[in-house]
Design an enzyme around this catalytic site. Structure first.
Site, PDB file in Angstrom:
ATOM      1  N   GLY A  91       0.838  -1.207   0.000  1.00  0.00           N
ATOM      2  CA  GLY A  91       0.000   0.000   0.000  1.00  0.00           C
ATOM      3  C   GLY A  91       0.867   1.248   0.000  1.00  0.00           C
ATOM      4  CB  ALA A 133      16.088  10.810   1.267  1.00  0.00           C
ATOM      5  NE  ARG A 184      -1.010  -4.725  -0.307  1.00  0.00           N
ATOM      6  CZ  ARG A 184      -1.939  -3.799  -0.092  1.00  0.00           C
ATOM      7  NH1 ARG A 184      -3.000  -3.743  -0.848  1.00  0.00           N
ATOM      8  NH2 ARG A 184      -1.797  -2.934   0.900  1.00  0.00           N
ATOM      9  CB  SER A 185       4.593  -8.656  -7.033  1.00  0.00           C
ATOM     10  OG  SER A 185       4.999  -9.638  -7.944  1.00  0.00           O
ATOM     11  CG  ASP A 206       3.391  -6.496   7.580  1.00  0.00           C
ATOM     12  OD1 ASP A 206       2.865  -6.061   6.539  1.00  0.00           O
ATOM     13  OD2 ASP A 206       2.758  -7.040   8.497  1.00  0.00           O
ATOM     14  N   GLY A 207       4.622  -6.881   4.448  1.00  0.00           N
ATOM     15  CA  GLY A 207       4.648  -7.817   3.320  1.00  0.00           C
ATOM     16  C   GLY A 207       5.871  -7.563   2.445  1.00  0.00           C
ATOM     17  CB  SER A 208       7.373  -4.411   1.189  1.00  0.00           C
ATOM     18  OG  SER A 208       6.090  -3.961   0.841  1.00  0.00           O
ATOM     19  CB  THR A 268       2.890   0.759   6.035  1.00  0.00           C
ATOM     20  OG1 THR A 268       1.512   0.520   6.395  1.00  0.00           O
ATOM     21  CG2 THR A 268       3.737   0.447   7.257  1.00  0.00           C
ATOM     22  CG  ASP A 328      -1.530  -0.316   8.012  1.00  0.00           C
ATOM     23  OD1 ASP A 328      -2.431   0.526   7.843  1.00  0.00           O
ATOM     24  OD2 ASP A 328      -1.386  -1.318   7.288  1.00  0.00           O
ATOM     25  CG  ASP A 354       1.643  -2.833  10.426  1.00  0.00           C
ATOM     26  OD1 ASP A 354       2.466  -2.148   9.801  1.00  0.00           O
ATOM     27  OD2 ASP A 354       0.900  -3.655   9.874  1.00  0.00           O
ATOM     28  NE  ARG A 376      -2.329  -4.689   5.925  1.00  0.00           N
ATOM     29  CZ  ARG A 376      -2.712  -4.991   4.690  1.00  0.00           C
ATOM     30  NH1 ARG A 376      -3.449  -6.047   4.476  1.00  0.00           N
ATOM     31  NH2 ARG A 376      -2.369  -4.249   3.664  1.00  0.00           N
ATOM     32  CB  ALA A 385     -12.838   9.805  19.916  1.00  0.00           C
ATOM     33  NE  ARG A 408     -27.892   9.520   9.780  1.00  0.00           N
ATOM     34  CZ  ARG A 408     -29.026   9.286  10.424  1.00  0.00           C
ATOM     35  NH1 ARG A 408     -29.057   8.397  11.413  1.00  0.00           N
ATOM     36  NH2 ARG A 408     -30.129   9.925  10.115  1.00  0.00           N
TER      37      ARG A 408
END
Ligand code: F6P
Length: 326
Positions: free
Chosen positions: A14, A25, A75-76, A106-108, A129, A131, A133, A175, A190, A250
């Site tokens: 993503g 850079a 995403r290959s 993390d997938g990368s 990312t 995320d 994460d 995610r 919130a 809503r």
């Protein structure tokens, strides 16, 4: 130690605001060190399909403020296969590329780890990312911008929530983690945040809302992480309805808006630090590591550790949010 003369750089998974600043850079640091850079287009797919072009100083002009990634991303599926990675290695050799810098999530990083284990090519990861994460860095490139975008959206939602005395359940990305949700909730004031790491039951949420109603609180915002185990924002709204929630409710899902827009200053600076450090690390003979920032210091973590461990939620922020969500 093999001399690094030519680096390939790619963005994968993503996209995240600040990836362009990281590419810039990498290219500028490499040029300063007398190293050539080539851009690989469409992530790992671009190595397999030979979509590789040299990058010059001119190519990275004016991209620091642009969201997305000039190198495109994907995403290959092919790179997940041994044959795909073998083909990728041949393409890299044909271009005489000595090392790879992979900017992604993390997938990368998992792809980078496997590729380096199978083939003789140094790889360095840069965490990019929204995320946040990834283990081995306090912040990933894109996270700060995504939070700021979500906070801006919620300011608008709050106006209408307040006019109609409504409860809004706002779903944010992340995610299976709640980093974006928690930070967005704190920054937006919130009344609750629903995250995978510390789930609040529907009954607890219902009781909390009943308490707020008893205090004459007329409008409320609740942030729901997309990976919330008690349901997404629509499902939570439905479950609250069944318990006869005291508020007219809503739902608003912010979605991919969080992945776009001009990167925040914090993301640009982080991208500059990590892009430069990645090139310096390669030249110094490092391989199989991901660069990151922990406690404001540039650090390297073995990619293996980065992919096998998780970046837990900030416990202090969770504790603080308990006091302030009223
Ligand atoms: O990993 C980044 C992310 O935006 C997640 O927060 C989200 O779950 C996912 O990607 C969405 O993926 P896609 O863009 O493929 O729909």
């Amino acid at each position: 130690m093999k001399l690094i003369k030519h680096i390939g750089v790619l963005t994968s998974g993503g996209d995240a605001p600040g990836m362009n600043a990281a590419i810039r850079a990498v290219v500028r640091t490499a040029i300063a060190k007398g190293v050539k850079t080539s851009g690989v287009y469409h992530g790992y797919n671009g190595i397999v399909k030979d979509e590789i072009e040299p990058l010059t100083m001119r190519d990275v002009r004016y991209i620091i403020s642009r969201g997305g990634t000039m190198l495109k991303s994907s995403r290959s599926e092919e790179f997940r296969t041994t044959a795909g990675r073998r083909r990728a290695y041949e393409v890299i050799q044909n271009h005489e590329i000595d090392a790879l810098i992979v900017i992604g999530g993390d997938g990368s990083m998992t792809g980078a780890k496997i590729f380096q284990e199978e083939h003789d090519i140094p790889v360095i990861g840069i965490p990019g990312t929204i995320d946040n994460d990834i283990y081995g860095t306090d912040f990933t490139i894109g996270f700060d911008t995504a939070v700021n975008v979500a906070v801006d959206c919620i300011a608008k939602i709050r106006d209408t929530a307040s006019s109609h005395d409504r409860l809004f359940l706002v779903e944010v990305m992340g995610r299976d983690t709640g980093h974006i949700a928690l930070r967005t909730a704190l920054a937006s004031g919130a009344v609750a945040v629903l995250v995978p790491e510390g789930p609040m039951s529907i009954k607890e949420l219902h009781d909390h809302l009943a308490y707020l109603k008893s205090r004459n609180k007329s409008s409320n915002i609740i942030i729901v992480a997309e990976g919330n185990p008690t349901g997404n924002a629509f499902e939570v709204a439905e479950k609250l309805e069944k318990l006869h929630s005291s508020y007219e409710t809503r739902v608003s899902v912010i979605g991919h808006i969080q992945r776009g827009g001009t990167p925040s200053a914090a993301d640009r600076v982080l991208a500059a630090e990590l892009g430069t450090y990645a090139v310096e690390s390669l030249i110094a003979g490092e391989r199989g590591v991901m660069v990151g920032v922990i406690n404001r210091k540039l650090v390297r973590t073995r990619i293996e550790d980065a992919v096998n461990q998780r970046n837990g939620l900030n416990e202090e922020l969770l504790r603080i949010s308990d006091y302030l969500s009223v």
